[in-house]
Design an enzyme around this catalytic site. Structure first.
Site, short mmCIF file in Angstrom:
data_model
loop_
_atom_site.label_atom_id
_atom_site.label_comp_id
_atom_site.label_asym_id
_atom_site.label_seq_id
_atom_site.Cartn_x
_atom_site.Cartn_y
_atom_site.Cartn_z
N ARG A 126 0.81 -1.22 0.00
CA ARG A 126 0.00 0.00 0.00
C ARG A 126 0.85 1.28 0.00
NH1 ARG A 126 -4.64 0.71 4.47
NH2 ARG A 126 -2.98 0.69 6.04
N ARG A 171 -1.76 -4.68 15.01
CA ARG A 171 -3.02 -4.01 14.64
C ARG A 171 -4.14 -5.04 14.46
NH1 ARG A 171 -0.50 -1.13 9.80
NH2 ARG A 171 -2.53 -0.30 9.20
P1 AMP Z 1 -5.96 3.63 10.56
O1 AMP Z 1 -5.47 4.68 9.63
O2 AMP Z 1 -7.45 3.66 10.73
O3 AMP Z 1 -5.44 2.26 10.19
O4 AMP Z 1 -5.35 3.97 12.00
C1 AMP Z 1 -3.94 3.99 12.22
C2 AMP Z 1 -3.64 3.95 13.72
O5 AMP Z 1 -4.24 5.09 14.36
C3 AMP Z 1 -4.24 2.75 14.46
O6 AMP Z 1 -3.41 1.60 14.36
C4 AMP Z 1 -4.32 3.30 15.88
O7 AMP Z 1 -3.04 3.34 16.48
C5 AMP Z 1 -4.76 4.73 15.63
N1 AMP Z 1 -6.24 4.87 15.58
C6 AMP Z 1 -6.99 5.25 14.50
N2 AMP Z 1 -8.30 5.28 14.80
C7 AMP Z 1 -8.39 4.89 16.10
C8 AMP Z 1 -9.48 4.69 16.99
N3 AMP Z 1 -10.75 4.90 16.61
N4 AMP Z 1 -9.19 4.30 18.26
C9 AMP Z 1 -7.93 4.10 18.67
N5 AMP Z 1 -6.85 4.25 17.89
C10 AMP Z 1 -7.07 4.64 16.61
#
Ligand code: AMP
Length: 213
Positions: A126, A171
């Site tokens: 990605r 994750r």
């Molecule tokens: P994403 O871009 O949605 O994959 O998010 C990347 C990282 O941001 C995640 O692995 C978490 O560390 C943090 N993160 C994003 N959204 C959330 C959420 N709703 N709650 C907690 N951590 C979040």
């Protein structure tokens, strides 16, 4: 219409959110994007969350609920797409309360189903445009040969710091432990719309359209 895109990392939530923004004039609210912005702009909060994100752990409920609270007050065009939020039951409860407080409601939760092998393959291939957030994939949707994003013309191609195997494993673990219970939560509320997220981008978009109509 206000919807949640629910699914593990790499399920294609960001890609499909962009399509919904283009086609339906919806507003994408990605807590991941908001946290990365805070990190890049060097705010106090951004510095605090950088390490947590790099490890693949979840940021505290308090921080992400605060981010969403600010955004929900604004205009929502054709409705909000919650992308990567909620990720815990506490966040789901908070979202319900925030929407009710602002006279809004949640219409549907699209659960994007993709198996783990596909997730690893997608995430390691990605890249994302730093200009507009368009998502690319080295194999299925490569960055254009002229070096410019097909959507906005930016030459700022980025790979996320947490798109590596160690962080991805963590994750996924966080997803199964803390986020997947939301599938039952929204099923019980009659909001869940499962969609096969494994197909081509347009096929998945069509399945989401059907699930929302
Ligand atoms: P994403 O871009 O949605 O994959 O998010 C990347 C990282 O941001 C995640 O692995 C978490 O560390 C943090 N993160 C994003 N959204 C959330 C959420 N709703 N709650 C907690 N951590 C979040």
């Amino acid at each position: 219409m206000n919807i949640i895109l629910l699914g593990p990392p790499g399920a294609g939530k960001g890609t499909q959110a962009h399509i919904l923004v283009e086609r339906r004039g919806m507003v994408q609210l990605s807590t991941g994007d908001m946290l990365r912005e805070a990190k890049d702009s060097g705010t106090e909060m951004g510095k605090r969350v950088a390490e947590v994100m790099a490890r693949g752990d979840l940021v505290t409920d308090e921080i992400v609920i605060g981010l969403i609270r600010e955004k929900i007050k604004g205009a929502n065009g054709g409705g909000f797409i919650f992308d990567g939020f909620p990720r815990t039951l506490a966040q789901a409860d908070a979202l319900g309360e925030l929407l009710a407080e602002t006279g809004q409601s949640l219409d549907a939760v699209v659960e994007m189903r993709v198996d783990d092998d596909a997730l690893v393959a997608r995430i390691t291939a990605r890249s994302t445009c730093g200009g507009c957030g368009e998502v690319y994939n080295d194999i299925t949707k490569p960055w254009p040969a002229d070096g410019k994003c097909a959507n906005c013309g930016s030459t700022d191609v980025r790979r996320r710091a947490d798109d590596n195997e160690d962080s991805l494993r963590q994750r996924l673990m966080e997803y199964y432990k803390k986020t997947s219970p939301l599938i039952g939560y929204y099923h019980a509320k009659g909001k869940l719309r499962p969609v096969d997220g494994l197909g081509e981008i347009d096929e998945v978009a069509a399945a989401i359209d059907a699930a929302l109509s």
